[in-house]
Design a protein around this motif. Structure first.
Motif, PDB file in Angstrom:
ATOM      1  N   ALA A  82      13.429   6.286  22.720  1.00 25.94           N
ATOM      2  CA  ALA A  82      13.597   4.874  23.062  1.00 25.94           C
ATOM      3  C   ALA A  82      12.621   4.014  22.263  1.00 25.94           C
ATOM      4  CB  ALA A  82      13.412   4.665  24.559  1.00 25.94           C
ATOM      5  N   LYS A  83      11.393   4.489  22.104  1.00 21.86           N
ATOM      6  CA  LYS A  83      10.423   3.754  21.287  1.00 21.86           C
ATOM      7  C   LYS A  83      10.896   3.656  19.844  1.00 21.86           C
ATOM      8  CE  LYS A  83       6.237   4.936  23.878  1.00 21.86           C
ATOM      9  NZ  LYS A  83       4.919   5.624  23.792  1.00 21.86           N
ATOM     10  N   LYS A  84      11.391   4.761  19.288  1.00 18.01           N
ATOM     11  CA  LYS A  84      11.892   4.745  17.906  1.00 18.01           C
ATOM     12  C   LYS A  84      13.027   3.725  17.761  1.00 18.01           C
ATOM     13  CE  LYS A  84      13.267   8.640  16.439  1.00 18.01           C
ATOM     14  NZ  LYS A  84      13.671  10.002  16.060  1.00 18.01           N
ATOM     15  N   TRP A  85      13.921   3.666  18.741  1.00 14.02           N
ATOM     16  CA  TRP A  85      15.023   2.696  18.724  1.00 14.02           C
ATOM     17  C   TRP A  85      14.456   1.277  18.679  1.00 14.02           C
ATOM     18  CZ3 TRP A  85      17.417   0.617  23.684  1.00 14.02           C
ATOM     19  CH2 TRP A  85      18.485  -0.228  23.410  1.00 14.02           C
ATOM     20  N   CYS A  86      13.472   0.997  19.526  1.00 16.48           N
ATOM     21  CA  CYS A  86      12.855  -0.331  19.571  1.00 16.48           C
ATOM     22  C   CYS A  86      12.189  -0.664  18.239  1.00 16.48           C
ATOM     23  CB  CYS A  86      11.836  -0.400  20.702  1.00 16.48           C
ATOM     24  SG  CYS A  86      12.541  -0.299  22.359  1.00 16.48           S
ATOM     25  N   ILE A  87      11.460   0.276  17.686  1.00 19.50           N
ATOM     26  CA  ILE A  87      10.739   0.051  16.423  1.00 19.50           C
ATOM     27  C   ILE A  87      11.723  -0.194  15.285  1.00 19.50           C
ATOM     28  CG2 ILE A  87       9.257   1.129  14.678  1.00 19.50           C
ATOM     29  CD1 ILE A  87       7.976   2.692  17.129  1.00 19.50           C
ATOM     30  N   ASN A  88      12.704   0.675  15.150  1.00 21.61           N
ATOM     31  CA  ASN A  88      13.682   0.526  14.064  1.00 21.61           C
ATOM     32  C   ASN A  88      14.413  -0.809  14.141  1.00 21.61           C
ATOM     33  OD1 ASN A  88      13.374   2.904  12.501  1.00 21.61           O
ATOM     34  ND2 ASN A  88      14.418   4.075  14.094  1.00 21.61           N
ATOM     35  N   ASP A  89      14.789  -1.215  15.350  1.00 28.65           N
ATOM     36  CA  ASP A  89      15.500  -2.483  15.501  1.00 28.65           C
ATOM     37  C   ASP A  89      14.595  -3.662  15.162  1.00 28.65           C
ATOM     38  OD1 ASP A  89      17.857  -3.960  16.127  1.00 28.65           O
ATOM     39  OD2 ASP A  89      17.057  -4.394  18.121  1.00 28.65           O
ATOM     40  N   GLU A 126      13.130  -8.005  19.678  1.00 30.97           N
ATOM     41  CA  GLU A 126      12.015  -7.588  20.520  1.00 30.97           C
ATOM     42  C   GLU A 126      12.517  -6.786  21.715  1.00 30.97           C
ATOM     43  OE1 GLU A 126      10.087 -11.282  21.509  1.00 30.97           O
ATOM     44  OE2 GLU A 126       9.363 -11.574  19.463  1.00 30.97           O
ATOM     45  N   PHE A 127      11.580  -6.206  22.454  1.00 32.00           N
ATOM     46  CA  PHE A 127      11.922  -5.409  23.629  1.00 32.00           C
ATOM     47  C   PHE A 127      10.923  -5.650  24.746  1.00 32.00           C
ATOM     48  CE2 PHE A 127       9.146  -2.831  21.022  1.00 32.00           C
ATOM     49  CZ  PHE A 127       8.288  -2.218  21.927  1.00 32.00           C
ATOM     50  N   ILE A 128      11.331  -5.291  25.948  1.00 29.83           N
ATOM     51  CA  ILE A 128      10.442  -5.299  27.106  1.00 29.83           C
ATOM     52  C   ILE A 128      10.359  -3.872  27.610  1.00 29.83           C
ATOM     53  CG2 ILE A 128      10.197  -6.018  29.511  1.00 29.83           C
ATOM     54  CD1 ILE A 128      11.346  -8.705  28.750  1.00 29.83           C
ATOM     55  N   TRP A 129       9.134  -3.388  27.790  1.00 33.07           N
ATOM     56  CA  TRP A 129       8.903  -2.042  28.316  1.00 33.07           C
ATOM     57  C   TRP A 129       8.416  -2.203  29.747  1.00 33.07           C
ATOM     58  CZ3 TRP A 129      10.160   2.024  25.215  1.00 33.07           C
ATOM     59  CH2 TRP A 129       9.931   3.288  25.747  1.00 33.07           C
ATOM     60  N   VAL A 130       9.175  -1.677  30.694  1.00 33.75           N
ATOM     61  CA  VAL A 130       8.913  -1.883  32.118  1.00 33.75           C
ATOM     62  C   VAL A 130       8.376  -0.605  32.751  1.00 33.75           C
ATOM     63  CG1 VAL A 130       9.951  -2.511  34.351  1.00 33.75           C
ATOM     64  CG2 VAL A 130      10.820  -3.546  32.230  1.00 33.75           C
ATOM     65  N   ARG A 131       7.378  -0.790  33.579  1.00 32.83           N
ATOM     66  CA  ARG A 131       6.921   0.255  34.495  1.00 32.83           C
ATOM     67  C   ARG A 131       6.822  -0.392  35.868  1.00 32.83           C
ATOM     68  NH1 ARG A 131       5.046   5.122  31.941  1.00 32.83           N
ATOM     69  NH2 ARG A 131       4.798   5.844  34.070  1.00 32.83           N
ATOM     70  N   SER A 177      11.047 -17.501  28.731  1.00 35.72           N
ATOM     71  CA  SER A 177      12.228 -17.334  27.899  1.00 35.72           C
ATOM     72  C   SER A 177      11.978 -16.178  26.920  1.00 35.72           C
ATOM     73  CB  SER A 177      12.494 -18.631  27.139  1.00 35.72           C
ATOM     74  OG  SER A 177      13.588 -18.479  26.286  1.00 35.72           O
ATOM     75  N   PHE A 178      12.978 -15.348  26.735  1.00 41.57           N
ATOM     76  CA  PHE A 178      12.863 -14.183  25.861  1.00 41.57           C
ATOM     77  C   PHE A 178      14.045 -14.123  24.893  1.00 41.57           C
ATOM     78  CE2 PHE A 178      10.739 -13.223  29.848  1.00 41.57           C
ATOM     79  CZ  PHE A 178       9.513 -12.759  29.418  1.00 41.57           C
ATOM     80  N   PRO A 179      14.210 -15.123  24.054  1.00 41.29           N
ATOM     81  CA  PRO A 179      15.406 -15.194  23.207  1.00 41.29           C
ATOM     82  C   PRO A 179      15.530 -14.071  22.173  1.00 41.29           C
ATOM     83  CG  PRO A 179      13.814 -16.847  22.532  1.00 41.29           C
ATOM     84  CD  PRO A 179      13.297 -16.247  23.811  1.00 41.29           C
ATOM     85  N   LYS A 180      14.404 -13.438  21.806  1.00 48.94           N
ATOM     86  CA  LYS A 180      14.463 -12.380  20.792  1.00 48.94           C
ATOM     87  C   LYS A 180      14.530 -10.974  21.401  1.00 48.94           C
ATOM     88  CE  LYS A 180      12.293 -13.360  16.825  1.00 48.94           C
ATOM     89  NZ  LYS A 180      11.111 -13.419  15.944  1.00 48.94           N
ATOM     90  N   VAL A 181      14.429 -10.890  22.732  1.00 52.86           N
ATOM     91  CA  VAL A 181      14.489  -9.591  23.400  1.00 52.86           C
ATOM     92  C   VAL A 181      15.944  -9.174  23.566  1.00 52.86           C
ATOM     93  CG1 VAL A 181      14.082  -8.372  25.580  1.00 52.86           C
ATOM     94  CG2 VAL A 181      12.297  -9.838  24.616  1.00 52.86           C
ATOM     95  N   ASN A 182      16.263  -7.983  23.047  1.00 53.94           N
ATOM     96  CA  ASN A 182      17.615  -7.457  23.239  1.00 53.94           C
ATOM     97  C   ASN A 182      17.601  -6.049  23.841  1.00 53.94           C
ATOM     98  OD1 ASN A 182      16.831  -5.920  21.037  1.00 53.94           O
ATOM     99  ND2 ASN A 182      18.746  -6.190  19.930  1.00 53.94           N
ATOM    100  N   LYS A 183      16.405  -5.588  24.259  1.00 55.23           N
ATOM    101  CA  LYS A 183      16.277  -4.277  24.871  1.00 55.23           C
ATOM    102  C   LYS A 183      15.278  -4.351  26.019  1.00 55.23           C
ATOM    103  CE  LYS A 183      15.152  -2.858  20.794  1.00 55.23           C
ATOM    104  NZ  LYS A 183      15.573  -4.138  20.283  1.00 55.23           N
ATOM    105  N   ILE A 184      15.656  -3.758  27.155  1.00 53.62           N
ATOM    106  CA  ILE A 184      14.750  -3.603  28.286  1.00 53.62           C
ATOM    107  C   ILE A 184      14.708  -2.106  28.582  1.00 53.62           C
ATOM    108  CG2 ILE A 184      14.283  -4.155  30.694  1.00 53.62           C
ATOM    109  CD1 ILE A 184      16.141  -6.634  30.291  1.00 53.62           C
ATOM    110  N   ILE A 185      13.533  -1.524  28.492  1.00 54.20           N
ATOM    111  CA  ILE A 185      13.363  -0.103  28.749  1.00 54.20           C
ATOM    112  C   ILE A 185      12.550   0.041  30.034  1.00 54.20           C
ATOM    113  CG2 ILE A 185      12.565   2.121  27.864  1.00 54.20           C
ATOM    114  CD1 ILE A 185      14.563   0.730  25.968  1.00 54.20           C
TER     115      ILE A 185
END
Length: 174
Positions: A32-39, A46-51, A109-117
């Motif tokens: 999942a991290k590799k996917w976020c980095i490559n994109d 951008e991405f949001i990493w949730v715990r 606002s998170f207009p550049k985020v297209n992934k939530i992990i």
């Protein structure tokens, strides 16, 4: 065939909400991290990493990028963390967010985020967030991020400690 998980088949279905449950150490989080980095490197998405809790975010800050750096897959890329923000080559690429306190970002606002992990969405101790239905809290977070867009996906990752969980019950998944 690799012994580690490959997220590409899951993503090929182009669904908004995706669940990955598998063996511990099977490469789910790493992939999942590799996917976020490559994109981010290709399109600056951008991405949001949730715990679940702030304490988990605090722990993540110490070593979030260590596995990626150690694998040397991106030798010319610089990874860093400042506060709850993740950076690649000194450009913001992601956010670390605790689901327990996501209300603090509801108006953001998170207009550049297209992934939530959401990593470790099934708690090993069985303790979900109190004060309401945790899956609904996660859906509220998704709504805050996605708004009216259709280009965002959520991937929820867990070890196969128990297939029965609050999320599968909520969504009627068997």
């Amino acid at each position: 065939m690799s012994k580690y998980y490959d997220i590409s088949e899951l993503l090929s279905y182009n669904k908004i909400l995706n669940f990955i449950i598998g063996q511990r150490g099977g490469g789910k989080t790493f992939n999942a991290k590799k996917w976020c980095i490559n994109d981010f490197l290709k399109k600056e998405n951008e991405f949001i990493w949730v715990r679940r809790y702030k304490t988990e975010i605090k722990q993540l800050k110490r070593n979030f990028w260590d596995d990626i750096i150690g694998a040397n897959l991106f030798p010319s890329v610089e990874f860093s963390i400042r506060g709850d923000l993740l950076f690649i080559n000194n450009k913001k690429c992601g956010y670390l967010v605790a689901l327990s306190s996501f209300q603090n970002i509801k108006s953001a606002s998170f207009p550049k985020v297209n992934k939530i992990i959401y990593d470790e969405f099934v708690p090993e101790n069985g303790q979900y967030l109190t004060g309401g239905c945790e899956p609904e809290k996660f859906l509220n977070l998704m709504d805050t991020v996605i708004r009216d867009r259709d280009n965002c996906r959520a991937v929820l990752i867990a070890n196969n400690i128990q297939v029965s969980n609050a999320y599968f019950s909520y969504f009627g998944i068997r």
